[in-house]
Design an enzyme around this catalytic site. Structure first.
Site, short mmCIF file in Angstrom:
data_model
loop_
_atom_site.label_atom_id
_atom_site.label_comp_id
_atom_site.label_asym_id
_atom_site.label_seq_id
_atom_site.Cartn_x
_atom_site.Cartn_y
_atom_site.Cartn_z
N ALA A 103 0.83 -1.20 0.00
CA ALA A 103 0.00 0.00 0.00
C ALA A 103 0.86 1.25 0.00
O ALA A 103 0.58 2.21 -0.72
CB ALA A 103 -0.94 0.00 1.20
N ASP A 104 1.92 1.25 0.78
CA ASP A 104 2.82 2.40 0.84
C ASP A 104 3.52 2.64 -0.49
O ASP A 104 3.52 3.76 -1.03
CB ASP A 104 3.88 2.20 1.92
CG ASP A 104 3.36 2.51 3.31
OD1 ASP A 104 2.22 2.97 3.44
OD2 ASP A 104 4.11 2.29 4.28
#
Length: 290
Positions: free
Chosen positions: A149-150
């Site tokens: 996600a990052d």
């Protein structure tokens, strides 16, 4: 080639997604100035090596946005790209929101859940976003080896939208406000369970020396050659059979009979889609030797 030469990126973000995104823009030729709080980005203390890797080559200024935002506003006035990762509304309350950016600037907000909706103000990090997005359904409780996600949904998602907005600016002369939701983008990246354990031919198997190898023999030609090399022709017709767990059990028993190095030697030069689970040191050595 440095296609972003002459582009000024002002980065107000913290931790991982924003700095990773601005590093990508730096490598494309942009000048990146990080605006850090007194004491610096918290990543400086919690993971100094990672911080250095992400921020080498960038400029940095310390600004207390709650005391004197003048230095930040001076940078905003010159910026082509602005990155921020506060919760929705915080940048505007601090006086550095999109309304303070030049009309020609691309203002990118990296958020957990977007700027509206019931989760917009929810606190979170990569693992939370992946959980909300359904990405971990077939792998929990195992942790993903990369903060997807990052880095994928957040940082690279931001870079893609920023580059598109800069291209649009070339046509119109106007910037825009780009909003990145790490959770929504992560959901778009989620694959069907075929590639997360649903198929026996696409899994990780243990070897006799307690190492691991990756098998990704999705195509029939790769599978046929694999079972030939394994001397298991009885497996040939079970490639996409309904009972994938039974096939996985048989493959587990086969791969457990030899150490990793012997398997890699057997498969070297063969079209079978097999490889090692290398250590980071092994991977660095292998990649640098080519």
């Amino acid at each position: 080639m440095k296609p972003l030469a002459g582009i000024l990126v002002v980065d107000f973000t913290r931790y991982l997604p924003g700095p990773f995104a601005s590093r990508e823009l730096l490598e494309l030729g942009a000048r990146v100035v990080r605006v850090e709080p007194p004491g610096g980005d918290p990543l400086r203390a919690s993971a100094p090596d990672w911080h250095e890797e992400l921020n080498a080559g960038k400029e940095s200024v310390i600004v207390d946005l709650k005391e004197d935002i003048t230095p930040a506003l001076d940078l905003l006035a010159q910026a082509d790209v602005i990155l921020e990762s506060f919760r929705p509304g915080v940048a505007s309350r601090l006086g550095i929101g999109p309304e303070r950016a030049p009309e020609t600037a691309v203002y990118c907000s990296i958020t957990g859940f977007g700027v509206d909706g019931r989760h917009a103000q929810r606190a979170g990090h990569d693992l939370n976003y992946l959980g909300w997005a359904g990405v971990l359904e077939h792998t929990a409780p195992a942790l993903p080896p990369v903060p997807i996600a990052d880095l994928g949904a957040g940082a690279l998602g931001a870079v893609t939208k920023i580059l598109a907005a800069l291209l649009e600016r070339e046509k119109t002369g106007r910037g825009q406000h780009v909003v990145i939701s790490m959770t929504h983008n992560a959901q778009r990246l989620a694959s069907r369970p075929l590639l997360t354990g649903g198929l026996a031919c696409y899994r990780i198997y243990g070897t006799a020396d307690s190492r691991w190898l990756t098998l990704a023999a999705l195509e029939p030609a790769f599978w046929q050659r694999l079972v030939e090399l394994l001397d298991r022709p009885d497996l040939a017709d079970r490639h996409y059979a309904d009972d994938q767990e039974s096939l996985a059990t048989d493959l587990t028993a086969v791969f457990a009979t030899r150490p990793l190095a012997e398997w890699l030697e057997l498969f070297d030069g063969e079209d079978v889609c097999v490889g090692p689970v290398a250590t980071r040191a092994e991977a660095a050595t292998d990649l640098l030797s080519r």
